[in-house]
Structures are given as C-alpha cells and as structure tokens.
Design a protein around this motif. Structure first.
Motif, PDB file in Angstrom:
ATOM      1  N   MET A  93      -7.129  10.772  -2.740  1.00 56.41           N
ATOM      2  CA  MET A  93      -7.356   9.369  -2.361  1.00 56.41           C
ATOM      3  C   MET A  93      -7.901   9.241  -0.947  1.00 56.41           C
ATOM      4  O   MET A  93      -8.179   8.124  -0.497  1.00 56.41           O
ATOM      5  CB  MET A  93      -6.030   8.599  -2.446  1.00 56.41           C
ATOM      6  N   ASP A 123     -11.487  18.937  -0.385  1.00 58.23           N
ATOM      7  CA  ASP A 123     -11.853  20.241  -0.945  1.00 58.23           C
ATOM      8  C   ASP A 123     -11.261  20.436  -2.338  1.00 58.23           C
ATOM      9  O   ASP A 123     -11.965  20.830  -3.265  1.00 58.23           O
ATOM     10  CB  ASP A 123     -11.355  21.365  -0.020  1.00 58.23           C
ATOM     11  N   THR A 136       0.005  15.355   0.569  1.00 56.12           N
ATOM     12  CA  THR A 136       0.270  15.505  -0.866  1.00 56.12           C
ATOM     13  C   THR A 136      -1.039  15.581  -1.676  1.00 56.12           C
ATOM     14  O   THR A 136      -2.102  15.187  -1.193  1.00 56.12           O
ATOM     15  CB  THR A 136       1.075  14.292  -1.373  1.00 56.12           C
ATOM     16  N   ILE A 181      -0.693   7.135  -8.744  1.00 54.15           N
ATOM     17  CA  ILE A 181      -1.007   8.445  -9.339  1.00 54.15           C
ATOM     18  C   ILE A 181       0.312   9.188  -9.536  1.00 54.15           C
ATOM     19  O   ILE A 181       1.133   9.255  -8.611  1.00 54.15           O
ATOM     20  CB  ILE A 181      -1.918   9.275  -8.412  1.00 54.15           C
ATOM     21  N   ARG A 222       0.856  -1.198   0.000  1.00 57.95           N
ATOM     22  CA  ARG A 222       0.000   0.000   0.000  1.00 57.95           C
ATOM     23  C   ARG A 222       0.883   1.236   0.000  1.00 57.95           C
ATOM     24  O   ARG A 222       1.756   1.384   0.856  1.00 57.95           O
ATOM     25  CB  ARG A 222      -0.868  -0.032   1.265  1.00 57.95           C
ATOM     26  N   TYR A 223       0.648   2.133  -0.973  1.00 62.48           N
ATOM     27  CA  TYR A 223       1.462   3.340  -1.050  1.00 62.48           C
ATOM     28  C   TYR A 223       1.170   4.259   0.126  1.00 62.48           C
ATOM     29  O   TYR A 223       0.018   4.383   0.568  1.00 62.48           O
ATOM     30  CB  TYR A 223       1.183   4.090  -2.356  1.00 62.48           C
ATOM     31  N   LYS A 251     -16.245  27.688   1.202  1.00 60.87           N
ATOM     32  CA  LYS A 251     -16.467  26.511   2.061  1.00 60.87           C
ATOM     33  C   LYS A 251     -17.294  26.928   3.263  1.00 60.87           C
ATOM     34  O   LYS A 251     -16.923  27.858   3.976  1.00 60.87           O
ATOM     35  CB  LYS A 251     -15.100  25.976   2.498  1.00 60.87           C
ATOM     36  N   ALA A 258       2.229   8.338   1.234  1.00 60.81           N
ATOM     37  CA  ALA A 258       2.920   9.558   0.790  1.00 60.81           C
ATOM     38  C   ALA A 258       3.193  10.423   2.022  1.00 60.81           C
ATOM     39  O   ALA A 258       4.190  10.228   2.715  1.00 60.81           O
ATOM     40  CB  ALA A 258       2.065  10.262  -0.249  1.00 60.81           C
ATOM     41  N   GLY A 259       2.294  11.362   2.357  1.00 55.43           N
ATOM     42  CA  GLY A 259       2.485  12.165   3.572  1.00 55.43           C
ATOM     43  C   GLY A 259       2.100  11.393   4.824  1.00 55.43           C
ATOM     44  O   GLY A 259       2.534  11.717   5.931  1.00 55.43           O
ATOM     45  N   GLY A 260       1.257  10.408   4.669  1.00 53.36           N
ATOM     46  CA  GLY A 260       0.847   9.560   5.805  1.00 53.36           C
ATOM     47  C   GLY A 260      -0.170  10.209   6.733  1.00 53.36           C
ATOM     48  O   GLY A 260      -0.531   9.642   7.762  1.00 53.36           O
ATOM     49  N   THR A 261      -0.685  11.388   6.373  1.00 53.57           N
ATOM     50  CA  THR A 261      -1.528  12.140   7.324  1.00 53.57           C
ATOM     51  C   THR A 261      -2.916  11.529   7.531  1.00 53.57           C
ATOM     52  O   THR A 261      -3.567  11.829   8.515  1.00 53.57           O
ATOM     53  CB  THR A 261      -1.708  13.603   6.874  1.00 53.57           C
ATOM     54  N   THR A 262      -3.351  10.693   6.625  1.00 49.19           N
ATOM     55  CA  THR A 262      -4.655  10.066   6.838  1.00 49.19           C
ATOM     56  C   THR A 262      -4.558   8.545   6.926  1.00 49.19           C
ATOM     57  O   THR A 262      -5.252   7.912   7.707  1.00 49.19           O
ATOM     58  CB  THR A 262      -5.689  10.529   5.783  1.00 49.19           C
ATOM     59  N   LEU A 263      -3.651   7.952   6.167  1.00 55.53           N
ATOM     60  CA  LEU A 263      -3.538   6.486   6.199  1.00 55.53           C
ATOM     61  C   LEU A 263      -3.119   6.005   7.593  1.00 55.53           C
ATOM     62  O   LEU A 263      -3.644   5.011   8.109  1.00 55.53           O
ATOM     63  CB  LEU A 263      -2.545   6.010   5.124  1.00 55.53           C
ATOM     64  N   ALA A 305      -7.951  21.372   6.086  1.00 50.77           N
ATOM     65  CA  ALA A 305      -7.133  20.853   7.200  1.00 50.77           C
ATOM     66  C   ALA A 305      -6.481  21.982   8.002  1.00 50.77           C
ATOM     67  O   ALA A 305      -7.120  22.976   8.314  1.00 50.77           O
ATOM     68  CB  ALA A 305      -6.117  19.860   6.650  1.00 50.77           C
TER      69      ALA A 305
END
Ligand SMILES: Cc1cc2nc3c(=O)[nH]c(=O)nc-3n(C[C@H](O)[C@H](O)[C@H](O)COP(=O)(O)OP(=O)(O)OC[C@H]3O[C@@H](n4cnc5c(N)ncnc54)[C@H](O)[C@@H]3O)c2cc1C
Length: 326
Positions: A112, A162, A106, A210, A24-25, A228, A27-32, A97
């Motif tokens: 995603m 967003d 990212t 991606i 599993r890729y 928003k 990237a920034g890891g902020t949600t995964l 955020a």
C-alpha cells in the motif's frame, strides 16, 4: 504535525467499523507517519490494526503460501517456507529499505506504500496524485527516477515496492475484507495505473482491510530470484529491478514468470518476455533475445531514457542468474 485522533482496535469487526467511518488503518507506521509529518497525507483518524490476528505464513490447501497482512517484512523474508519455495520473495524483501524498517513494516503496508516521487512528497509542487488537477511537476521537471511504462499525461510516478514486483511476477492474490464481506483481488488488478485519476492507486473500497497475500502453487522445481539495480547498494529504491521464476523440466522451460520494478507506474509484468521463454531450452542467447522485449511500449522522459537499456540488461542478467548459462 496537525491534530488527529488515534484508536487501537482489537478485532476485525471493530477495525472495519472504524474504517467504514473514514478511519485510516496504520500497521507498522513506517511510511504513513512520514507522509503525515510532511502533510502530504492528513487523515483525521488513525486506526491501529497491529493487534489484529493477521499474522502467520501458512501453506494453503492447494500448496501455495498465504502471508498475513501484518507479517513483518523481516519475518516473511526469513520464513523457511518462503526462502525455500519462493526465494524471489525473500530476496525482494531483503533488498528493501533497512533492517530496522523491515523489522517494523508489514506486508500489507508495503504493497500500500505510496510513490517516492519527490514532487508528490513536496506539498509546494503540482502533483495530480496528491492534489487532483494541480498538474504533474515531474513531467517537465527532474524525472530521472520516474516511470517509463504505464505513464499518463497526469502522472509518471513509479510504484516503489520491491516485494510487489515479486507478487506481480508470481500472480499473487490479495485477500481483503470489508463492510460487505471478504473478497479476493488478483494482484494484477490490485494496483491501478494512473490514467486520468492518479489519486486512485489501488482497488480497495472504502474501509476495506487487507488480510493476506496468497501466492499460488507452482510445479517443482521452481527456481526464482530478484535483482535490484540502484544508485547505491543499500537503503535505496530501485532504478530497475527484475523478479524471475522459472520451471525447467526435461531441459525445457515449462513456466516463466517475469516482472520488473522501478520502471512502471505499477509493478510491471513482462508477458512478452515470458512468452519468448516458454517451450525453449535455457541458453545465453535465449536470455538475451527474450530480454529485448523487456521495455516494449516504454515511453521515456527527458532524464530517464537510460532506463530502457538498463531494464533490458537487468532482465537478461536475472534470467541468466536464475536460469543458468549454457
Ligand atoms: C527510508 C525508507 C526506505 C525504504 N525503502 C524501501 C525499499 O527499498 N523497498 C520497498 O519495497 N520499500 C521501501 N520502503 C517502504 C517500506 O517498505 C514501507 O514503509 C513499509 O513496507 C510500509 O509498511 P507499514 O506496515 O509500516 O505501513 P504503514 O505506514 O502502517 O501503512 C502504509 C499504508 O498502508 C495502509 N495499510 C497498512 N496495512 C493495511 C492493511 N492491512 N489493509 C489496508 N491498508 C493497510 C495504511 O493505511 C497506509 O496507507 C522504505 C521506507 C522508508 C521510510
């Protein structure tokens, strides 16, 4: 947490190889990482792609913009070309955020990201998206923040991004590469409505990565912006939002790109609103008339009926901000 393996790749071939084998890729890891902590997601192998050459914002041959998948949200928002040609993208990012998150997260990871539906994130609740066949606790639960457009019996969760709303409005393209080579996916086909398979959220095939998001060129001047509406002014997801881009020449609207967020299971393009605007002269009456179509087809739930009216007002207000009042 639970045990998993972690590997950092240094080129795309290595990433695709690991992705193809089920990695599993990240990237920034902020949600995964949050989802893994909550055990909503349990990948066995993480593939850190942060060293791949997927950075940079460039002008394409056709005069559009190509934003690398690993460009940070803050970096994309601050980029001079993004700010001047597509302010709607900068504004959508800056209203997302927090500053710390935007410095880490990212563009690829953003589109995603998974829903913020509380039942999806609560592993004790029924959720067809997290666990197919387990039901949708949100349908009969507290569904104030949920979707009114694009829902199905199986799922009523919104897509939380967003900037994806801006990409939908501007008809962006997602460039991906996979074991079978590179391909391009129109943004309208990238994120999937839930239907009876809400666990399938985007059009990526196994192991696809991606590489960039491309925004097409538009005639100048293109005025654009993002509004928003949320429960608090900072660090909160949208209740409703509107991305608007207008090209006005000779006093007439020649192009209109409008999409809404916070209301759909995917970023919601508003063709009926766009159609109403094209060929017309900007006026307060026109904005109000066009915005009446913003919630066409809406199917509100018990607690989110207010979104129907809020959406119309959000779209009308943003048309007025971008298009001016006469
Ligand atoms: C408290 C909080 C508030 C937030 N508020 C907002 C908000 O208001 N608006 C908003 O839009 N977002 C918001 N976010 C979401 C935030 O924008 C995302 O966490 C971030 O954009 C994800 O990017 P990332 O690089 O950290 O992704 P990661 O966590 O690294 O990855 C996310 C997902 O993307 C996949 N992925 C990442 N890169 C690629 C790639 N190149 N190819 C294929 N798959 C890839 C990963 O496998 C994973 O499934 C918020 C997040 C938090 C934690």
């Amino acid at each position: 947490m639970y045990p998993f393996t972690f590997t950092k790749v240094s080129d795309t071939a290595e990433a695709l190889n690991a992705g193809h084998r089920g990695g599993r890729y990240i990237a920034g890891g902020t949600t995964l990482v949050d989802l893994m902590r909550e055990t909503v997601e349990r990948p066995e192998t993480l593939v850190d792609i942060s060293a791949l050459p997927l950075r940079g914002v460039t002008v394409t041959e056709r005069g559009g913009l190509r934003i690398g998948a690993l460009v940070r949200m803050a970096e994309a928002a601050a980029h001079a070309k993004v700010r001047t040609t597509y302010p709607v993208i900068s504004e959508a990012l800056e209203l997302s955020a927090s500053a710390q998150l935007r410095n880490m997260a990212t563009i690829g990871g953003n589109i995603m990201q998974r829903t913020r539906c509380t039942y999806f994130r609560d592993v004790t609740a029924g959720c067809n998206k997290r666990e197919p066949g387990s039901g949708c606790a949100a349908r009969d639960g507290f569904n104030r923040t949920h979707a009114i457009l694009g829902t199905s019996d199986a799922c009523v969760a919104t897509h939380p991004s967003d900037v994806a709303v801006a990409f939908a409005a501007l008809q962006a393209t997602v460039h991906v590469v996979g074991p079978d080579g590179a391909r391009s996916i129109p943004f309208a086909d990238f994120l999937l409505r839930p239907g009876s398979t809400p666990e399938r959220e985007q059009a990526l095939q196994k192991g696809e990565l991606i590489t960039a998001v491309e925004i097409p060129a538009f005639p100048r001047p293109l005025k654009s912006g993002y509004l928003k509406v949320r429960d608090r002014q900072s660090y909160e997801f949208a209740l409703t939002s509107a991305a608007v881009a207008l090209h006005v020449r000779g006093g007439v609207i020649r192009e209109a790109k409008v999409a809404a967020g916070g209301v759909g299971t995917v970023p919601w393009k508003l063709p009926a609103v766009e159609k109403h605007l094209i060929g017309e002269r900007p006026s307060q009456a026109l904005w109000a008339e066009a915005a009446k179509h913003a919630a066409d087809g809406a199917r509100p739930l018990e607690h989110n009926r207010f979104k129907v009216e809020l959406l119309k007002r959000t779209v009308e207000r943003q048309l007025r901000i971008v298009g001016g009042t006469k």
